[in-house]
Write a protein that holds these residues in place. Structure first.
Motif, PDB file in Angstrom:
ATOM      1  N   GLY A  41       0.712  -1.148   0.069  1.00 13.60           N
ATOM      2  CA  GLY A  41      -0.082   0.059  -0.075  1.00 13.60           C
ATOM      3  C   GLY A  41       0.639   1.064   0.039  1.00 13.60           C
ATOM      4  O   GLY A  41       0.252   2.387   0.148  1.00 13.60           O
ATOM      5  N   LYS A  42       2.177   0.985  -0.060  1.00 14.37           N
ATOM      6  CA  LYS A  42       2.872   2.366  -0.140  1.00 14.37           C
ATOM      7  C   LYS A  42       3.492   2.532  -1.692  1.00 14.37           C
ATOM      8  O   LYS A  42       3.474   1.850  -2.526  1.00 14.37           O
ATOM      9  N   GLY A  43       4.391   3.711  -1.513  1.00 18.87           N
ATOM     10  CA  GLY A  43       5.115   4.323  -2.867  1.00 18.87           C
ATOM     11  C   GLY A  43       6.408   3.400  -2.842  1.00 18.87           C
ATOM     12  O   GLY A  43       6.762   2.331  -2.047  1.00 18.87           O
ATOM     13  N   PHE A 103       8.914  -0.698 -15.718  1.00 16.90           N
ATOM     14  CA  PHE A 103       8.877  -1.477 -14.674  1.00 16.90           C
ATOM     15  C   PHE A 103       8.470  -2.924 -15.082  1.00 16.90           C
ATOM     16  O   PHE A 103       7.804  -3.305 -15.833  1.00 16.90           O
ATOM     17  N   ALA A 105       7.079  -6.660 -13.086  1.00 18.75           N
ATOM     18  CA  ALA A 105       5.820  -6.920 -12.426  1.00 18.75           C
ATOM     19  C   ALA A 105       6.175  -6.909 -10.535  1.00 18.75           C
ATOM     20  O   ALA A 105       5.536  -7.081  -9.907  1.00 18.75           O
TER      21      ALA A 105
ATOM     22  N   TYR B  35       2.200   7.580 -12.470  1.00 16.67           N
ATOM     23  CA  TYR B  35       2.253   6.037 -13.155  1.00 16.67           C
ATOM     24  C   TYR B  35       0.944   5.685 -12.450  1.00 16.67           C
ATOM     25  O   TYR B  35       0.273   5.965 -11.607  1.00 16.67           O
ATOM     26  N   GLN B  37      -0.425   1.840 -11.044  1.00 12.34           N
ATOM     27  CA  GLN B  37      -0.173   0.571 -10.737  1.00 12.34           C
ATOM     28  C   GLN B  37      -1.483  -0.322 -10.351  1.00 12.34           C
ATOM     29  O   GLN B  37      -1.927  -0.058  -9.404  1.00 12.34           O
ATOM     30  N   GLY B  40      -1.036  -6.186  -8.123  1.00 17.29           N
ATOM     31  CA  GLY B  40      -0.109  -7.254  -8.542  1.00 17.29           C
ATOM     32  C   GLY B  40       0.921  -6.994  -9.875  1.00 17.29           C
ATOM     33  O   GLY B  40       1.658  -7.881 -10.328  1.00 17.29           O
ATOM     34  N   GLN B  41       0.689  -5.850 -10.239  1.00 23.04           N
ATOM     35  CA  GLN B  41       1.587  -5.429 -11.348  1.00 23.04           C
ATOM     36  C   GLN B  41       2.433  -4.241 -11.159  1.00 23.04           C
ATOM     37  O   GLN B  41       2.676  -3.797  -9.879  1.00 23.04           O
ATOM     38  N   PRO B  43       4.406  -0.416 -11.830  1.00 25.66           N
ATOM     39  CA  PRO B  43       3.651   0.835 -12.333  1.00 25.66           C
ATOM     40  C   PRO B  43       3.754   0.937 -13.973  1.00 25.66           C
ATOM     41  O   PRO B  43       4.603   0.519 -14.519  1.00 25.66           O
ATOM     42  N   LEU B  88      -3.460   2.017  -7.868  1.00 25.09           N
ATOM     43  CA  LEU B  88      -2.695   3.035  -7.015  1.00 25.09           C
ATOM     44  C   LEU B  88      -2.295   3.911  -8.139  1.00 25.09           C
ATOM     45  O   LEU B  88      -1.403   3.447  -9.016  1.00 25.09           O
ATOM     46  N   LEU B  90       0.563   6.696  -8.692  1.00 22.76           N
ATOM     47  CA  LEU B  90       1.863   7.137  -7.941  1.00 22.76           C
ATOM     48  C   LEU B  90       2.254   8.533  -8.846  1.00 22.76           C
ATOM     49  O   LEU B  90       2.195   8.678 -10.041  1.00 22.76           O
ATOM     50  N   GLY B 104       5.844   9.389  -4.425  1.00 21.55           N
ATOM     51  CA  GLY B 104       4.941   9.521  -3.230  1.00 21.55           C
ATOM     52  C   GLY B 104       4.542   8.261  -2.807  1.00 21.55           C
ATOM     53  O   GLY B 104       4.635   7.102  -3.395  1.00 21.55           O
ATOM     54  N   ASP B 105       3.601   8.310  -1.902  1.00 20.06           N
ATOM     55  CA  ASP B 105       2.744   7.199  -1.211  1.00 20.06           C
ATOM     56  C   ASP B 105       1.833   6.603  -2.110  1.00 20.06           C
ATOM     57  O   ASP B 105       1.044   5.578  -2.062  1.00 20.06           O
ATOM     58  N   ARG B 108      -4.813   5.379  -3.686  1.00 20.29           N
ATOM     59  CA  ARG B 108      -5.450   4.308  -4.154  1.00 20.29           C
ATOM     60  C   ARG B 108      -7.060   4.784  -4.611  1.00 20.29           C
ATOM     61  O   ARG B 108      -7.803   5.431  -3.780  1.00 20.29           O
TER      62      ARG B 108
END
Lengths: 113, 112
Positions: A41-43, A103, A105, B35, B37, B40-41, B43, B88, B90, B104-105, B108
């Motif tokens: 749940g974070k960056g 990126f 996965a 980005y 995300q 499960g993938q 970004p 998510l 980003l 950043g965090d 969602r």
């Protein structure tokens, strides 16, 4: 078209064991490759960045290698700890797209006490 | 030195609605990238802004748009939300276009 692949998708190891995470990419035309850590749940937290002219980078228990000609990078984490549990992502910066990080996965790592 | 901050942290919308996500860049950074995300993938690059101009775009439809302000803060706008937009989001800022990106965090976003 650049593709970035990380194998395995998940990995579980006992505390103290060394971790080896793999990243492969299909196009060697890159500025650099970067390894990130992501907690749930974070960056993203940057771990290591390797320029295309470099072969490896080290920071503490972490060491990353880059073989651009074969399209591979490996992240080594020595003497793993439960706090190393996270998802590890690699990303390449293609030379034909300034802004973009591409990126994989990710590999989800669990280190058991 | 403050890092990259995003707001809100969570958001729930319904299909067809519009949403605006915000990002405050790290001090001194003139470049911001966004980005998406999915669960499960990794970004996926949406676009980058450099000195208030779009500087590259990924494979996202035009209903994804952005703005960068003179203070280098940024917005991501998404129109006509679809279920697949649940992810998510980003934001990352950097000193310049090729400099390392600081994330950043995220926000969602859930679409019902």
């Amino acid at each position: 078209k650049q593709e970035v692949t990380q194998i395995p998708a998940a990995l579980s190891v006992p505390e103290g064991e060394n971790l080896v995470l793999n990243c492969s990419f299909t196009d060697s035309a890159i500025y650099n490759l970067q390894w990130f850590r992501q907690d749930p749940g974070k960056g993203l937290t940057s771990l290591l960045l390797i320029q295309s002219s470099q072969r490896e980078q080290t920071s503490g228990r972490l060491n990353a290698s880059l073989d651009k000609s074969s399209g591979r990078s490996t992240l080594y984490i020595a003497a793993s700890q439960p706090g190393d549990s996270a998802t590890y992502l690699c990303a390449v910066r293609p030379t034909d797209s300034w802004g973009k990080l591409q990126f994989g996965a990710g590999t989800q790592v669990v280190v058991t006490p | 030195e403050t890092g990259v901050t995003q707001s809100p942290t969570h958001l729930i919308k319904t299909r067809g609605q519009q949403v605006t996500l915000r990002c405050s860049s790290q001090s001194g950074h003139n470049t911001v990238s966004w980005y998406q995300q999915a669960l499960g993938q990794g970004p996926q690059f949406i676009f980058q802004y450099y000195r208030e101009e779009e500087n590259g775009r990924g494979n996202f439809p035009p209903r994804f748009s952005g703005l960068q302000f003179p203070n280098y803060s940024s917005e991501l706008n998404v129109n006509a939300l679809e279920l697949d937009d649940s992810a998510l989001y980003l934001c990352a800022s950097s000193l310049d276009r090729l400099e390392p990106q600081h994330f950043g965090d995220g926000t969602r976003l859930s679409i019902l």
